[in-house]
Design a protein around this motif. Structure first.
Motif, PDB file in Angstrom:
ATOM      1  N   VAL A  15      -7.235   8.502   6.982  1.00 40.85           N
ATOM      2  CA  VAL A  15      -7.778   8.196   5.659  1.00 40.85           C
ATOM      3  C   VAL A  15      -9.262   7.841   5.721  1.00 40.85           C
ATOM      4  O   VAL A  15     -10.030   8.179   4.817  1.00 40.85           O
ATOM      5  CB  VAL A  15      -6.980   7.038   5.012  1.00 40.85           C
ATOM      6  CG1 VAL A  15      -7.495   6.736   3.607  1.00 40.85           C
ATOM      7  CG2 VAL A  15      -5.492   7.385   4.966  1.00 40.85           C
ATOM      8  N   LEU A  17      -4.535   7.485  -1.327  1.00 45.01           N
ATOM      9  CA  LEU A  17      -4.779   6.764  -0.075  1.00 45.01           C
ATOM     10  C   LEU A  17      -6.267   6.552   0.155  1.00 45.01           C
ATOM     11  O   LEU A  17      -6.706   5.479   0.577  1.00 45.01           O
ATOM     12  CB  LEU A  17      -4.171   7.542   1.094  1.00 45.01           C
ATOM     13  CG  LEU A  17      -2.642   7.620   1.151  1.00 45.01           C
ATOM     14  CD1 LEU A  17      -2.197   8.537   2.283  1.00 45.01           C
ATOM     15  CD2 LEU A  17      -2.029   6.235   1.336  1.00 45.01           C
ATOM     16  N   SER A  18      -7.064   7.568  -0.116  1.00 40.95           N
ATOM     17  CA  SER A  18      -8.512   7.468   0.070  1.00 40.95           C
ATOM     18  C   SER A  18      -9.115   6.420  -0.856  1.00 40.95           C
ATOM     19  O   SER A  18     -10.010   5.659  -0.461  1.00 40.95           O
ATOM     20  CB  SER A  18      -9.160   8.832  -0.168  1.00 40.95           C
ATOM     21  OG  SER A  18     -10.539   8.793   0.068  1.00 40.95           O
TER      22      SER A  18
END
Length: 435
Positions: free
Chosen positions: A34, A152-153
């Motif tokens: 990530v 997620l990022s």
């Protein structure tokens, strides 16, 4: 379409807000898939701490973001979560505005081609209808906002989301027809990570096509506009770089940011192709293989620009995908950007050959990344070969996906001109082969 889009935004905000306040946020921000040494939030915080102490954030080997980025967070660090959420919606909103622009152009192109008999009579089922294209903005928004990679990022506070917002704004201004804003934003994207330099060619081809200027090296109009756009781009890049020097008071950021990207000194595992190979190689071969690996991002620009010079919008998509695969420090946020535009090419689905295989490969790799990382780092029952193997498979899946869309696009264009049902001279059904 406003109601579904509003509902989508509410769902996306809720998911991010819940994850930001959960115990998973810290775990996600430490995942090597990530974040990378370039865009990790912990490194940004370290750089801010050094800046507050009156020390250059580039004095050590921790911070590798650009000066404009650190000064942005210098004033907004207390609202970082809002900044990252807004950047995600910024990309989404621009994507929703992009497709109506491209849609109008597509309809005009199809109408002109039919009226001038450029398209075969039996290819009507390949043409895009208004009803088919109406929901594309909503699909693009869904593919970006609800993509686990994007979520997620965002939760990890990776600055990759801000880079994606700059690239999306560049694409928007390009399709809008503003050469000046396009050049400025392309310069800003290049300033952030070098690799968007390859987007210069498709942007130039788009403006040439929009202004009805043929791509002919003997035409003065071609060189005049090319030099004009190049001047706007290079001039903006010089101004932005000069502003960075003015803010920082030194040129330390150039080796710390761009030298770091090209030389790849930090071999922290990621989803890219560089780290394992450079860890295993002898040091005296490092410069040679750095050039070999880095040239991949730039090498495909010329042949693709020649082949797709009549289709600059699809060329932009191809270049963004190539950047996300072959850059030195990729993350899942880079993958999410080009995947968000896949619904825009939904008319190619009938010509895709490996979509089921690619989908299975990408899903399996995404699930196996944390498993093999745990077996390697924590359980000690595996080694780096296992993790790099799944990394290779993940990138192979991406390459296969991009190649499949490239084949499908060329095949559709061929059918539009020569007919959907091809036949040999003896009347039997023919098979189209891409060479």
């Amino acid at each position: 379409m406003a109601a579904p889009l509003t509902l989508l935004l509410i769902v996306a905000v809720t998911i991010r807000a819940v994850l930001f306040r959960s115990s998973l946020a810290e775990l996600i921000s430490a995942r090597v898939e990530v974040v990378s040494p370039l865009n990790a939030w912990k490194r940004v915080v370290e750089g801010l701490a050094l800046l507050d102490l009156g020390v250059s954030p580039y004095s050590g080997d921790v911070f590798h973001e650009t000066p404009l980025m650190i000064y942005l967070f210098h004033f907004t660090v207390d609202y970082a979560e809002i900044v990252f959420i807004v950047s995600a919606y910024f990309v989404d909103c621009l994507s929703c505005f992009l497709k109506p622009l491209d849609r109008a152009k597509m309809f005009r192109k199809q109408k002109y081609a039919l009226e001038s008999d450029r398209y075969s009579a039996d290819c009507l089922e390949l043409l895009r209808s208004p009803k088919e294209m109406f929901y594309i903005p909503l699909k693009v928004a869904m593919f970006y906002l609800l993509n686990p990679f994007t979520i997620l990022s965002c939760v990890a506070k990776s600055t990759c989301g801000l880079n994606n917002a700059i690239i999306a704004l560049f694409i928007f201004c390009t399709l809008k027809g503003s050469a000046l804003l396009s050049g400025i934003l392309l310069a800003l994207a290049t300033y952030q990570s070098i690799y968007p330099l390859t987007l210069f060619a498709p942007a130039l081809l788009f403006f040439l096509q929009r202004l009805y200027i043929p791509v002919n090296l003997r035409r003065s109009s071609f060189w005049f506009f090319t030099l004009q756009y190049a001047f706007m781009y290079v001039g903006s890049l010089v101004v932005i770089t000069g502003l960075s020097f003015f803010l920082l008071g030194s040129w330390d950021f150039i080796p710390s940011v761009y030298g770091f990207i090209f030389s790849v000194p930090d071999l922290t595992p990621n989803i890219g192709l560089f780290w394992y190979f450079f860890a295993e190689m002898f040091e005296h071969f490092r410069l040679f293989f750095s050039c070999v690996f880095q040239i991949n991002v730039f090498f495909y620009t010329i042949p693709l620009s020649i082949k797709l010079k009549e289709h600059p919008v699809f060329l932009i998509f191809m270049q963004i995908a190539i950047i996300s695969i072959f850059k030195s420090y990729p993350t899942v946020g880079d993958v999410a950007l080009y995947m968000a535009f896949l619904p825009a090419w939904s008319h190619l689905y009938r010509f895709l050959r490996n979509i089921f295989l690619v989908s299975c490969v990408l899903l399996a790799c995404s699930a196996l990344f944390p498993v093999l990382w745990h077996l390697w780092i924590y359980a000690g029952s595996a080694n780096s070969n296992f993790y790099y193997a799944i990394t290779l498979l993940f990138n192979f899946g991406q390459i296969l996906l991009v190649a499949d869309y490239f084949y499908a696009y060329l095949r559709r264009e061929h059918h539009l001109t020569h007919g959907l049902y091809l036949k040999k001279k003896d009347g039997t059904e023919a098979t189209l082969v891409l060479k």
